[in-house]
Design an enzyme around this catalytic site. Sequence first.
Site, short mmCIF file in Angstrom:
data_model
loop_
_atom_site.label_atom_id
_atom_site.label_comp_id
_atom_site.label_asym_id
_atom_site.label_seq_id
_atom_site.Cartn_x
_atom_site.Cartn_y
_atom_site.Cartn_z
N HIS A 93 0.81 -1.22 0.00
CA HIS A 93 0.00 0.00 0.00
C HIS A 93 0.84 1.27 0.00
O HIS A 93 0.38 2.32 -0.38
CB HIS A 93 -1.06 -0.01 1.12
CG HIS A 93 -0.56 0.34 2.49
ND1 HIS A 93 -0.26 -0.60 3.45
CD2 HIS A 93 -0.35 1.54 3.08
CE1 HIS A 93 0.11 0.02 4.55
NE2 HIS A 93 0.07 1.31 4.36
N ASP A 229 1.11 -7.64 2.42
CA ASP A 229 1.22 -6.20 2.12
C ASP A 229 2.69 -5.79 2.00
O ASP A 229 3.24 -5.12 2.87
CB ASP A 229 0.52 -5.41 3.24
CG ASP A 229 0.24 -3.97 2.82
OD1 ASP A 229 0.83 -3.51 1.82
OD2 ASP A 229 -0.56 -3.31 3.50
N SER A 653 3.98 2.26 8.50
CA SER A 653 3.78 1.27 7.45
C SER A 653 5.08 1.04 6.71
O SER A 653 5.76 1.99 6.32
CB SER A 653 2.74 1.75 6.45
OG SER A 653 1.49 1.36 6.90
N1 ARG Z 1 -4.63 0.45 7.51
C1 ARG Z 1 -3.32 0.46 6.96
C2 ARG Z 1 -2.76 1.88 7.02
O1 ARG Z 1 -3.23 2.67 7.76
C3 ARG Z 1 -3.31 -0.12 5.59
C4 ARG Z 1 -3.98 0.70 4.54
C5 ARG Z 1 -3.94 0.13 3.15
N2 ARG Z 1 -4.84 -0.97 2.95
C6 ARG Z 1 -6.12 -0.85 2.52
N3 ARG Z 1 -6.85 -1.93 2.43
N4 ARG Z 1 -6.66 0.30 2.20
O2 ARG Z 1 -2.23 2.51 6.17
N1 GLU Z 2 -1.13 1.34 7.60
C1 GLU Z 2 -0.51 2.38 8.35
C2 GLU Z 2 0.45 3.22 7.53
O1 GLU Z 2 0.26 3.40 6.35
C3 GLU Z 2 0.11 1.78 9.53
C4 GLU Z 2 -0.95 1.35 10.40
C5 GLU Z 2 -1.14 2.27 11.55
O2 GLU Z 2 -1.69 3.36 11.40
O3 GLU Z 2 -0.70 1.83 12.59
O4 GLU Z 2 1.37 3.79 8.03
#
Ligand code: ARG
Ligand code: GLU
Length: 718
Positions: A93, A229, A653
């Site tokens: 991502h 990921d 991330s």
């Molecule tokens: N929650 C994670 C973050 O904050 C992953 C985001 C990307 N994945 C998704 N399914 N949108 O960035």
């Molecule tokens: N998916 C998050 C990012 O893009 C990390 C997850 C979080 O917020 O802890 O940094």
Amino acid sequence: MKKKSMLVAMALLLGWMGCRADEGMWIPMLLKKYNIEDMQKQGFKLTAEDVYSINQASLKDAVVGLGREGYPFSHFCTAEIISDEGLMVTNHHCAFDMIQSHSSLEHNYLRDGFWAKDKQDELANPGITASILVRMEDVTDRINAQLTPEMSAEERNAKIKQVAARLEAEAVKGTNLQANIKPYFNGNQYFMSVFKIYKDVRLVGAPPSAVGKFGGDTDNWVWPRHTGDFSVLRIYAGKDNEPANYSPDNQPYKPSTFFKISTKGLKEGDFTMVFGYPGTTKEYLTSYAVEQIQDIENPHKIAIRTAKLNIINAAMESDELLRIKYAAKAASVANSWKKWQGEIKGLKRFNTVEKKQQEEQAFRQWAAGKPAYAHLLDQYKSLYDKRKDLILAQAYLTEAGKQGAEIVMWSAKVYNTLGSKEFINNPEQIRERIKAAAKEFYKDYDPATDCKILVEMLKLYNENLPAAWIPAEVQAAIAKKGVEAYAASLFKNSVFASEEAFNAFIDKVDGKSCRKLEKDPAYYLYHSIDLFYADNIYPELSRIENEVKVLDKTWLAAQMEMHPDKHFYADANSTLRVAYGKVQGYVPCDAVYYKHFTTLAGIMEKDNPEIYDYDVPQRLREIYEKKDFGRYTQDGEVPVCFIATNHTTGGNSGSPVLNAEGHLIGINFDRAWDGVMSDIQYNPEICRNISVDIRYVLFIIDKLAGASHLIDEMVIVD
Ligand code: ARG
Ligand code: GLU
């Protein structure tokens, strides 16, 4: 009730007796002083110098902050170097925009994945930067020395800015490094980070979205998780191994060190450490602030985005090309949208507001009779009371207004560029730059979808804001025609609604005729919202927020004074931090225990060709059938993801997750649903970071992608 407040009181007491285990994002240059002993007690085998050193190669040299040209210090993700040829891994991502921008219907790398056959085949990503921290320095005293108690808040801020700029310039004079000073502990301290910033970052490989985004937005922020990921990048440098703009002649970067990879396996209780660039946390907010997030800001922003997502998702379901065009946009809208919901849930479940109120009650008692602190909370309260309506208006004016339909913001970007001095001085160059941006914009733009979004945004805006908070022009236009007809006529008459009309306009426009855009209905809408915001919201809101900032500094200083034995950590601010904890499952609710890891078998359990998010690639099904798992197993299963108690946030991330020996065991990419309020209130019982197991990464590269030449570049230890 009684029992509940007893529990709260106990938790408070425990909290104050020292920082709870696992909570905190620590400053690498201070590990030696504050953390290393505890880390070693938890099982860490290395020294503070091994992690951060300015005299020898240390782990920090292999941690990379990913940024964008022009904003190199606001790292959007972290990456880590895993070979002596600048090979890096980060999340899928994190590279999503890069993968998407190289994708087309013919080369659908989002859907099918991408693997460069060799270095020639690796794809350039202009504008992406890779920062490596060279050193850090505490500059608090040098800044404070220039401040006097007589200065007003504005004078102080101006002075701090000026001194910081001078110190930054001095620190890197005569080098190709870049320095950046940021406030820590609500402005009670300042640290300078000095970086070497590489500018040629190439895409080496990415799994298909059915692996890299397996579970999609359905599983996002959720455990158990089965997402691979990850993606693979490489830093390139000039012939001298120094940062250079993209050139086909650049060479793979030779790092001073890189992470070795461990396939030894992990078990519950193992030490882990996350080394990366967390973006923002707000652990020291007052109850007044948390209440507004929980009851006003998050709920309204969620409602606006729900409306947007309903339209975007329907478009993506209807057409494969629209799916490509909107994939990255949908993911980014949905990500915070879902997180805010989890945050509200966690704040309510763990009574954060109530807990903070109790802490504040204790503070009031302690502060009584101390002139510097006695009125602090009353001052907070009166500022937050005034902020309430303004913050609601801001949510709609920005989320639903300026950033609502894309055409609105796009028109403003173009207008502002054409209205700049640069355009007068250098019309041809600027024209070309706008055309390049337009090509990017229209490539992923669907006016019909955007028009539907505009209708919904305007409706919400009207329904939820008192009339006094709505720009008169917007009210009048809507009252006259109704929202649908207003939006339809905007799209019919705006030059921004079609690529052809836009290009024809840009080819002819000059410094004078660009003023015509002021009558363009898309820009007109932007302008009325912007003007309204500038006149009615911004001055008062920013005055309040500046005053809050001044209080915040005092608030944290007072707490440190009140709890001299507590070890405080600074909120995240996009600078390099260390979080450490252990691999551990958790109890999400009564009667349920979540194990600490997931496996390939779990992917097959979720497999469903009918559901886009769970449609496992056919090749992966075959590999699973044949049990062709290579060396990437633990107890006969291929591990996929694991959770641990490291305190992380957005920006983390892609961060390396390390074991007790400092070897790479995973890549951080998310947090588990029950604990996403950890940006505001960390709870060791329930807050978990989610990582993709490095063995799953290797398994996919080796078995699914057949890119074993990349594995050969790495150093794998058991
Ligand atoms: N929650 C994670 C973050 O904050 C992953 C985001 C990307 N994945 C998704 N399914 N949108 O960035
Ligand atoms: N998916 C998050 C990012 O893009 C990390 C997850 C979080 O917020 O802890 O940094």
